[in-house]
Scaffold this motif. Structure first.
Motif, PDB file in Angstrom:
ATOM      1  N   ALA A  90       0.835  -1.201   0.000  1.00 31.89           N
ATOM      2  CA  ALA A  90       0.000   0.000   0.000  1.00 31.89           C
ATOM      3  C   ALA A  90       0.867   1.248   0.000  1.00 31.89           C
ATOM      4  O   ALA A  90       1.731   1.411   0.873  1.00 31.89           O
ATOM      5  N   PHE A  91       0.648   2.095  -0.990  1.00 26.62           N
ATOM      6  CA  PHE A  91       1.246   3.433  -0.995  1.00 26.62           C
ATOM      7  C   PHE A  91       0.180   4.384  -0.450  1.00 26.62           C
ATOM      8  O   PHE A  91      -0.787   4.703  -1.152  1.00 26.62           O
ATOM      9  N   THR A  92       0.331   4.805   0.803  1.00 19.45           N
ATOM     10  CA  THR A  92      -0.681   5.669   1.414  1.00 19.45           C
ATOM     11  C   THR A  92      -0.239   7.128   1.314  1.00 19.45           C
ATOM     12  O   THR A  92       0.523   7.616   2.149  1.00 19.45           O
ATOM     13  N   ARG A  93      -0.695   7.781   0.250  1.00 17.21           N
ATOM     14  CA  ARG A  93      -0.405   9.189  -0.058  1.00 17.21           C
ATOM     15  C   ARG A  93       1.098   9.446  -0.097  1.00 17.21           C
ATOM     16  O   ARG A  93       1.575  10.446   0.417  1.00 17.21           O
ATOM     17  N   SER A  94       1.837   8.545  -0.713  1.00 15.64           N
ATOM     18  CA  SER A  94       3.294   8.666  -0.784  1.00 15.64           C
ATOM     19  C   SER A  94       3.833   8.586  -2.211  1.00 15.64           C
ATOM     20  O   SER A  94       4.893   9.139  -2.498  1.00 15.64           O
ATOM     21  N   LEU A  95       3.113   7.914  -3.093  1.00 18.82           N
ATOM     22  CA  LEU A  95       3.659   7.651  -4.429  1.00 18.82           C
ATOM     23  C   LEU A  95       3.942   8.935  -5.207  1.00 18.82           C
ATOM     24  O   LEU A  95       4.871   8.982  -6.014  1.00 18.82           O
ATOM     25  N   HIS A  96       3.174   9.991  -4.950  1.00 21.26           N
ATOM     26  CA  HIS A  96       3.309  11.234  -5.718  1.00 21.26           C
ATOM     27  C   HIS A  96       4.699  11.869  -5.621  1.00 21.26           C
ATOM     28  O   HIS A  96       5.077  12.648  -6.482  1.00 21.26           O
ATOM     29  N   HIS A  97       5.447  11.553  -4.566  1.00 25.31           N
ATOM     30  CA  HIS A  97       6.768  12.187  -4.447  1.00 25.31           C
ATOM     31  C   HIS A  97       7.922  11.177  -4.488  1.00 25.31           C
ATOM     32  O   HIS A  97       9.066  11.533  -4.186  1.00 25.31           O
ATOM     33  N   ILE A  98       7.651   9.926  -4.867  1.00 27.57           N
ATOM     34  CA  ILE A  98       8.709   8.920  -4.914  1.00 27.57           C
ATOM     35  C   ILE A  98       9.332   8.873  -6.306  1.00 27.57           C
ATOM     36  O   ILE A  98       8.625   8.787  -7.318  1.00 27.57           O
TER      37      ILE A  98
END
Length: 248
Positions: A90-98
């Motif tokens: 689960a990417f919990t509101r994190s993928l946008h900056h990875i």
């Protein structure tokens, strides 16, 4: 409905993320949460019998997660090494900056069991329109809201409260180095089969950092969430949140 009372404002987004995850993963699943923060969601998953490993790049929030009993580690994705695979990532509101984005998704596929699920919770900042921002500012400037909000510096709510041009303020406060949702979607589709996509409320989450940790404030967040849901479903505002379920 989850048995998770909203005693503090942060309980609302925790409940919504938790409902998204547990309604899609099997009992006793081994879960990797990327962007676990203070471990609120991971802690609730543990209580429900799941195995959870939490990742975050911020040592301070990882320490908070560990204090909640979560197996949390300081790590940067996609560099994270693991000898085990997972039933759900689960990417919990994190993928946008990875970064790099495509490697981030490819690494998730490597660590996911063949029958596992990729669960993404994020947002589509570039899809928000003037009607949506105007609605949120009206909420912020209501008598009820002003009585509760503590204008913390560098928070979107604080900036919007004093803005004369609210749409410009919204644009200025958007971090421009984040991945647009279309790019995230394309990267996922290149590696996974998309099973489900949802647009969901998100603006209510911006209230959490500027509210006291009281049941009254929690009730206010719940009211905003309910209103956002209704208006979004009617098409009167844009639902900013995005959720994706995908499988290998």
């Amino acid at each position: 409905m989850l048995d998770l009372p909203a005693n503090q404002p942060a309980d609302m987004p925790t409940r919504e993320t938790l409902m998204f995850l547990i309604s899609r993963i099997p009992v006793g699943a081994q879960i990797l949460e990327i962007g676990c923060g203070e471990g609120r969601v991971a802690c609730e998953l543990l209580k429900r019998g799941h195995g959870v490993t939490g990742l975050d790049s911020d040592p301070e929030v990882v320490a908070s997660a560990q204090a909640r009993g979560v197996r949390a580690v300081v790590a940067s994705w996609p560099k994270f090494e693991s000898s085990v695979s997972f039933d759900a990532i689960a990417f919990t509101r994190s993928l946008h900056h990875i970064n790099p984005l495509r490697q981030a998704i490819a690494r998730a596929r490597e660590l996911l069991n063949p029958n596992g699920l990729l669960l993404i919770e994020d947002f589509a900042l570039d899809e928000v329109n003037e009607a949506t921002v105007a609605w949120f500012v009206k909420v912020l400037r209501s008598t009820q809201s002003k009585a509760l909000i503590n204008p913390v510096a560098d928070q979107l709510v604080t900036e919007l409260l004093s803005a004369t041009d609210v749409m410009q303020t919204w644009r200025d406060n958007r971090a421009h180095d984040l991945h647009p949702f279309t790019a995230m979607n394309e990267a996922i589709a290149a590696q996974f089969v998309l099973r489900e996509a949802q647009s969901v409320p998100y603006f209510y989450r911006y209230l959490i950092p500027v509210l006291p940790e009281t049941s009254e404030a929690a009730s206010f967040v719940d009211e905003v969430f309910q209103k956002e849901t209704i208006l979004g479903n009617r098409g009167e505002i844009v639902l900013l949140g995005r959720r994706i379920v995908a499988s290998p």
